[in-house]
Design an enzyme around this catalytic site. Structure first.
Site, PDB file in Angstrom:
ATOM      1  N   CYS A 157      -3.166  -1.025   1.173  1.00 49.44           N
ATOM      2  CA  CYS A 157      -4.058  -1.374   2.286  1.00 49.44           C
ATOM      3  C   CYS A 157      -4.505  -0.184   3.125  1.00 49.44           C
ATOM      4  CB  CYS A 157      -3.363  -2.396   3.171  1.00 49.44           C
ATOM      5  SG  CYS A 157      -2.440  -3.645   2.229  1.00 49.44           S
TER       6      CYS A 157
ATOM      7  N   HIS B 176      -8.856  -3.175   7.461  1.00 43.88           N
ATOM      8  CA  HIS B 176      -8.472  -3.724   6.161  1.00 43.88           C
ATOM      9  C   HIS B 176      -8.576  -5.240   6.218  1.00 43.88           C
ATOM     10  CE1 HIS B 176      -6.207  -4.967   2.713  1.00 43.88           C
ATOM     11  NE2 HIS B 176      -5.227  -5.445   3.456  1.00 43.88           N
TER      12      HIS B 176
ATOM     13  N   ASN C 185      -8.979 -10.266  -0.357  1.00 42.74           N
ATOM     14  CA  ASN C 185      -8.221  -9.044  -0.082  1.00 42.74           C
ATOM     15  C   ASN C 185      -8.183  -8.207  -1.351  1.00 42.74           C
ATOM     16  OD1 ASN C 185      -6.174  -7.107   0.255  1.00 42.74           O
ATOM     17  ND2 ASN C 185      -4.973  -8.431   1.595  1.00 42.74           N
TER      18      ASN C 185
END
Length: 332
Positions: A112, A259, A289
């Site tokens: 991330c 993120h 994601n």
């Protein structure tokens, strides 16, 4: 002397898994509840024989023309789904792209926070006069780690690759950074089996969490509550620190790209830090994601839509697996 982001390109796998597809498997109620929480309606899934390197090549080919390929002095390839244990996937990428042999190439294993960390490395290489143009590639196929029975992770993660060209310029446009690491939290987001500490186990026990999601130690495991607690503690401090290092206030920032973890975390952080909604990026709905690729996807999308423009100051923040976190301010 300074550096700037010259261009960003991305590639998403052809296969798309929608929430409606998942509804057919597990029922509408549970799937819709998860979708509302995560904010993800569509996620791109790499094919069985399609790797992060394959996605990376596609992203680079979309981004680099012949001249740009010749200019590359260094490849930084950020992935947690490498082609092999060895050699470095960055070396394979150099060959697949037909780049010059007189360049540097290395992998960094970060998720991330990987884009911001990669940007910092690129800045060091260029400002240290070791390169003039760096190709930063962020590519992952984390869905290959997700157990089909682990619905909470299955509905969040997608696959993607981005290619960012970073060049030397006369004026610094990638400003001061802030970093953080807390390895004591590593067990909360982990694939336990498959590397040297615990080898891949074809007979690994099927486990269940408190929500009924099933997985083995060969799969990705994520403790949602632990990740949430880490995030709401670390990210506000990160934002405050990166602003302080750049002698700026939040009001001086034109746009914020975090993120893309999940909708609940992003909404909570935005309100906690008091970031105006019209200055805050959220693209979870269409891509999910995608690990270290979420921030460059956000930048590319915002540039294409005209949300951010030349001269804007943008705050970037990556946070998650490791635990690790990193922030920076860039001028477009």
């Amino acid at each position: 002397m300074g550096i700037y982001i010259d261009r960003i390109g991305m590639h998403l796998p052809e296969k798309v898994l929608t929430t409606e597809d998942i509804v057919k498997e597990i029922g509408r109620g549970k799937a819709k509840k998860l979708s509302r929480f995560t904010g993800v309606e569509r996620r791109h899934i790499a094919a069985f024989d399609e790797t992060a390197l394959d996605l990376a090549v596609q992203a680079c080919e979309k981004t680099l023309d012949t001249e740009a390929k010749h200019d590359v002095d260094f490849i930084i390839h950020c992935t947690q789904t490498p082609e092999y244990y060895l050699p470095s996937t960055a070396c394979l990428l150099q060959d697949r792209l037909g780049l010059r042999k007189g360049i540097g190439a290395l992998d960094i294993s970060l998720g991330c926070s990987g884009f911001v960390n990669g940007l910092a490395l690129a800045k060091g290489l260029i400002n240290g006069c070791m390169a003039s143009t760096v190709l930063l590639v962020n590519a992952d196929t984390l869905t290959k780690y997700v157990n089909p029975l682990d619905l909470s992770n299955r509905i969040i993660f997608g696959d993607a690759a981005t290619a960012t060209v970073i060049r030397r310029c006369d004026e610094e446009r990638v400003h001061e950074f802030s970093f953080g690491t807390d390895g004591s939290g590593a067990e909360n987001l982990i694939v336990r089996n498959g590397a040297m500490r615990h080898r891949y186990n074809p007979d690994a026990e099927l486990k269940s969490d408190e929500n009924g999601n099933q997985f083995t130690d060969n799969n990705i495991y994520m403790s949602g509550p632990a990740i949430f607690n880490f995030t709401i503690e670390a990210v506000p401090i990160l934002v405050e620190d990166v602003l302080r290092r750049n002698r700026l206030k939040l009001q001086d920032i034109d746009y914020v790209v975090f993120h893309q973890a999940n909708r609940y975390i992003l909404d909570y952080l935005r309100k906690l830090i008091d970031i105006p909604e019209d200055k805050f990026y959220n693209n979870l709905e269409s891509t999910g994601n995608t690990s270290s690729a979420t921030i460059p996807i956000g930048l590319a999308d915002s540039l294409e839509k005209g949300i951010i423009k030349q001269g804007d100051k943008v705050l970037l923040a990556g946070f998650g697996v490791g635990f690790s976190w990193a922030g920076a301010i860039i001028t477009i």
